[in-house]
Design a protein around this motif. Sequence first.
Motif: not given
Length: 525
Positions: A319-320, A322-325, A328-329, A332, A385, A389
């Motif tokens: 997640l990090k 792929t530039k998730h907030p 969310e890191i 999720w 994706y 997930l």
Amino acid sequence: MGVETLQGKADADSGNELTYNGAPSRSRLSRSWRAFRGFIWDDPDKPKAERWFLFKLDCFFLTIAMLGYFSKNLDQSNVNNAYVSGMKEALGMYGSELTYAGNCFTAGYLIGQLPAVMLVTRVRPSLLIPTVELLWTVTTFSASAIKTPGQLYAIRFLVGLFESAYFPCVIYMLGSWYTKEERGKRLTIFYSTTAMSQMFSGYLQAAAYKNLSGVGGREGWSWLFIICGVICLPIGLAGYFCFPDFPETTRAFYLTEAEVHLARSRLAREGLKPLGASPWNRKKIARIAGHWQFWLLPLGYFFIQGSLPSYQPVFALWLKSTKHPVYEINVWPTGQLAVGLVVQILAGMISDSRLLQGKRWQMILIMQAGTFFGAVSLAAWNISYAHKLAAYYFLYFSAGVPGVWYAWYVDLIPHDHEMRGAIIALSNMFSFLQSIWFTIAVWRTVEAPRFRAGFIFAATLGVAIVSLSLIIRVLQSRDEKKRAQEDGVINDSSDVSVEGAKSGKIADGAVTNVYKGESVAASYA
């Protein structure tokens, strides 16, 4: 005039349903509810006295066991949370000090397990287990005052040593009280507290860092150890009253004499040998090594632990990358723990239910299949994706296999009470020891977020544990047939008269005080 007949018998204790002219007295909804109750927990048709006995055992024994395991896992994870919350800078840990502290914990944890399961057959668990809980509570409090990495190493070694007794001894005790169709769900619920403590520790550290930093001249990471100690202290004290020892030696205040006899007879019906029937001596380890369980069960537990890709925060790292907030890191990946929690509890219920009647290998295969799907998908990597997930969540399908695996041990080793405890400890030790090398070999941080070697390794061990489970099932069937033949020979050839014995009397007088060094002369009759 026709005479109406009552078919069946109304029995408030047994729960048998009363029928009149063959017509069920309960509605279809009532029967469905009873079937559901039997699926998620225990058979509602058990005698009332037995249901009350199990209710008390769950309220006192299972509850304190879960709370103690929760506090143990909380203590194991708090050092990592403290490290990222200021302890690193406070102690000058800019090298590999955290790794060294982990190695010290591992050393203590490995040293103490086998002696603990041997000692627990001589010292009452209701004394031994709460005492080690209080000892690790004291060391946890002490960790709040450390000033150097060397002090941290000493504290972590002692924490590992004191905590080493808890898991194998409690698993050993749980398997010694519950029957085949009761223990699966209870062991998975017990094991599920691992996920609960991991989630709670993070929230606890966040709260301590935010609200207690600077209070009393202490930093937030220091307060984490104090808070953990405060949580552990009452749990340890309660253990002196709630742990019931073994059925052969129990002095639990919440069990009557009749319930103690019931506990012993329930296990005797399953063909389990009592505590003390084969006590520890100098030659026992060698005898244990001659059984296939000594070699295959620890190996299987290593396969189980190695097949669960939990040695790196793989989901969070992806997640990090792929530039998730940040939200969310952090949030999720907790869904993985939730998946593991739900699946393992369901697996325990199904394995205990009338569907499988205490069989374990089927649920092991199903749970491993989910993790295998996730690991193979992520090893391939170039997938959609949505597929990726889903694969990360499927990774935790096998998180509950250990609970079902250990529930199987009682059925695989019914002939030797003490051997069962030793194999539980050896399994945990072997898995813990093996994790040292394979985490370095296949779960290297530099390979994040891809971790191709790690996912291939996990999938391979998943296939290995499925294959081994099928082999063990064959060996179990062979042993059961052999024991049945031996019992038949004994029953056919025995013509023993005991002076003063009365027909139908329970001969449990042979069960003596094993804590005073006396042996058990015979199994329950």
